[in-house]
Design an enzyme around this catalytic site. Structure first.
Site, PDB file in Angstrom:
ATOM      1  N   HIS A  27       9.049  65.758  28.132  1.00 18.07           N
ATOM      2  CA  HIS A  27      10.130  65.406  29.070  1.00 18.07           C
ATOM      3  C   HIS A  27       9.719  65.683  30.519  1.00 18.07           C
ATOM      4  O   HIS A  27      10.541  66.089  31.342  1.00 18.07           O
ATOM      5  CB  HIS A  27      11.419  66.152  28.728  1.00 18.07           C
ATOM      6  CG  HIS A  27      11.987  65.813  27.382  1.00 18.07           C
ATOM      7  ND1 HIS A  27      12.752  64.697  27.149  1.00 18.07           N
ATOM      8  CD2 HIS A  27      11.870  66.441  26.189  1.00 18.07           C
ATOM      9  CE1 HIS A  27      13.096  64.657  25.866  1.00 18.07           C
ATOM     10  NE2 HIS A  27      12.564  65.696  25.263  1.00 18.07           N
ATOM     11  N   ASN A  52      19.157  63.683  23.216  1.00 14.13           N
ATOM     12  CA  ASN A  52      18.435  62.452  23.531  1.00 14.13           C
ATOM     13  C   ASN A  52      19.407  61.283  23.566  1.00 14.13           C
ATOM     14  O   ASN A  52      20.606  61.448  23.305  1.00 14.13           O
ATOM     15  CB  ASN A  52      17.342  62.178  22.486  1.00 14.13           C
ATOM     16  CG  ASN A  52      16.139  63.104  22.622  1.00 14.13           C
ATOM     17  OD1 ASN A  52      15.684  63.373  23.715  1.00 14.13           O
ATOM     18  ND2 ASN A  52      15.642  63.591  21.498  1.00 14.13           N
ATOM     19  N   TYR A 108      12.441  76.847  23.692  1.00  9.13           N
ATOM     20  CA  TYR A 108      12.749  76.370  25.040  1.00  9.13           C
ATOM     21  C   TYR A 108      12.723  77.501  26.053  1.00  9.13           C
ATOM     22  O   TYR A 108      12.132  77.386  27.133  1.00  9.13           O
ATOM     23  CB  TYR A 108      14.098  75.648  25.056  1.00  9.13           C
ATOM     24  CG  TYR A 108      13.973  74.180  24.722  1.00  9.13           C
ATOM     25  CD1 TYR A 108      14.446  73.201  25.573  1.00  9.13           C
ATOM     26  CD2 TYR A 108      13.359  73.769  23.550  1.00  9.13           C
ATOM     27  CE1 TYR A 108      14.328  71.850  25.283  1.00  9.13           C
ATOM     28  CE2 TYR A 108      13.220  72.431  23.243  1.00  9.13           C
ATOM     29  CZ  TYR A 108      13.706  71.475  24.107  1.00  9.13           C
ATOM     30  OH  TYR A 108      13.569  70.147  23.807  1.00  9.13           O
TER      31      TYR A 108
END
Length: 517
Positions: free
Chosen positions: A64, A136, A346
């Site tokens: 991303h 998404n 993350y």
């Protein structure tokens, strides 16, 4: 399907090992407490793969990397308090939000209009702390277990020798992972290249847990339905824009907001009662599956509107961090294995990419008060506690203390057995890697959309995909739908100037259970 442990000439490949040379038990399943229990921290190979993967690129995001975003507001217009006590989802609430849209595989300078899923990440600055939803523009993903994620991404990125992206290695991976078929069907279809970020839906994709004020639980999926309408680019249009206007999506969003054409999405949820999960016809926690909207209809929640551009792209978009671990009271995790790994992965990636104090940056800082013993040292520290506040707990000087009444005491727990297993998901009655993509092709797409899907697949496969992967591509699409597989083979072989014999293809068709989506 070809044995993934065979090198194609009848001999076996060497066993996978850790970086210390120790053989690993599985390339497919992470270690969990029971088939639907949480990921176990002592699965050192999973942690090694994810932690090393998070550190592969400096300084852009590993995935991303190319994107843009804007600020706005979530307004709750309907009452879902019977499902969740989350304060920012109560009727009439308005909450500031940051949205970031992105491509997945491309680098910072890559064109916006490459065929790729689009990231749809949201940060809600709630009164109970930041809540992040990292999704998404598709409701599913390529894999169902996190141990496969680094391998999947590497197969989509550039080759180490030439520095070029390679369709052959993409199809080599996809055809060895049948679970990818649902997402690849979405990707090669119309929604693989949205006209703009404003003209696409967004999905939380993962299954989450709602907890209401009485402590009752249900499973939930988030949907963001664009109010601008779904519009897409053809492959030819996208190719032209990739050369003439590579920042097309980023520019469109910025200028639309600058001109007062504020994009919006209607927020909806699907609710699956906790007691329905075990007997549902698909495993509801499998990220490669959707829940039928006939079984669990969409429930309207509110409106998401973007109305403010960033003042500094680097400070407010590039340094923005989104992490599924940011879950406010009333919303929890689920047995979705990919979600559970992202809760670790993350935040770990942010610590590497933008520093251990990334949460102190203004764009990531919550609007609610922070009372943390983590505000001490480390790179880029910009906040600190009063010298009178102790840096340890417990203490005798009035430092902050946990308050169970203000949090979810069991943090969204669910029932599972305590055995450590590598079992994958519990199979449900209609679980199949081929059923839902087949239904998408036959029952959701119209004739024109099917024609474009075939054209997109043929164009992609004809660009460098060779044997033995090419034969697996034909088998892959035949398993999705026999007619689609035949048309793909006809198109590819015609592009190569070959005569097509579809007899063998017809006999290779694998029947699959039709599912409603």
């Amino acid at each position: 399907m070809t044995d993934p442990h065979s090198n194609g000439n009848g001999t076996k490949t060497p066993p996978t090992t850790t970086n210390a040379g120790i053989p690993v038990a599985s390339d497919n399943e992470s270690l969990t407490a029971g088939a639907q229990g949480p990921i176990l921290l002592h699965d050192h190979y999973l942690v090694e793969k994810l932690a090393q993967f998070n550190r592969e690129r400096v300084p852009e995001r590993v995935v991303h990397a190319k994107g843009g975003g804007a600020f706005g507001e979530l307004e709750i217009t309907h009452d879902i308090s019977r499902y969740t006590k989350a304060d920012f989802l109560q009727p009439g609430k308005k909450t500031e939000v940051l949205a970031r849209f992105s491509t997945v595989a491309g680098e910072q300078g890559s064109p916006d209009t490459w065929r790729d899923p689009r990231g749809f990440a949201l940060k809600f600055y709630t009164e109970q702390g930041n809540h992040d939803l990292v999704g998404n523009n598709t409701p599913v993903f390529f894999i169902k277990d996190p141990s496969k994620f680094p391998d999947f991404i590497r197969s989509q990125k550039r080759r180490p020798d030439s520095g070029l992206r390679d369709n052959h290695q993409q199809w080599d991976y996809w055809t060895l992972r049948p679970e990818s078929a649902h997402q690849v069907t979405w990707l090669l279809g119309d929604r693989g290249i949205p006209k703009t970020w404003r003209h696409q839906d967004g999905f939380g994709s993962h299954t989450y847990q709602f907890v209401n004020a009485e402590g009752n639980r249900s499973w939930v999926k988030f949907h963001f339905k664009t109010d601008q309408g779904i519009e897409f680019l053809t492959q030819a249009e996208a190719d032209v824009l990739a050369g003439s206007d590579p920042d097309h999506h980023r520019a469109d969003l910025f200028h639309a907001i600058e001109d007062g054409a504020f994009p919006s999405w209607t927020v909806k949820v699907q609710i699956l009662p906790e007691e329905d999960a075990e007997g549902y016809r698909f495993n509801p926690f499998d990220l490669t599956k959707v829940w039928s909207q006939k079984d669990y209809p969409l429930i309207e929640v509110g409106k998401l509107t973007l109305n403010r551009n960033p003042e500094n792209f680097h400070a407010q978009i590039e340094q923005a961090s989104f992490e599924p671990s940011n879950l406010v009271p009333g919303i929890g995790a689920s047995p979705d294995k990919v979600l559970l790994s992202r809760i670790f992965s993350y935040a770990d990636a942010h610590r590497y990419r933008i520093g251990s104090n990334y949460a102190q940056l203004p764009v990531n800082r919550p609007k609610s008060p922070v009372h943390s013993y983590s505000y001490k040292d480390g790179a880029s520290q910009i906040l600190w506690n009063d010298p009178e506040v102790p840096v340890y707990a417990p203490n005798s000087y009035g430092g902050p203390a946990a308050d169970p009444s203000r949090a979810d005491n069991d943090e969204g727990a669910w029932q599972f057995d305590g055995r450590a297993v590598r079992a994958g998901y519990i199979q449900h009655a209609e679980d199949s890697d081929w059923a839902q993509p087949g239904t998408l092709v036959r029952e959701v797409l119209d004739d024109a959309a099917r024609d474009r899907l075939v054209s997109n697949i043929v164009g992609h496969v004809s660009n460098g995909v060779r044997e033995p992967v090419l034969s697996r591509v034909y088998e892959y699409w035949t398993n999705v739908d026999a007619g689609l597989g035949r048309r793909v083979r006809e198109g590819v072989e015609a592009a190569h100037g070959q005569t097509v014999d579809t007899t063998a293809l017809d006999s290779a068709a694998v029947s699959s259970t039709t599912a409603s989506v």
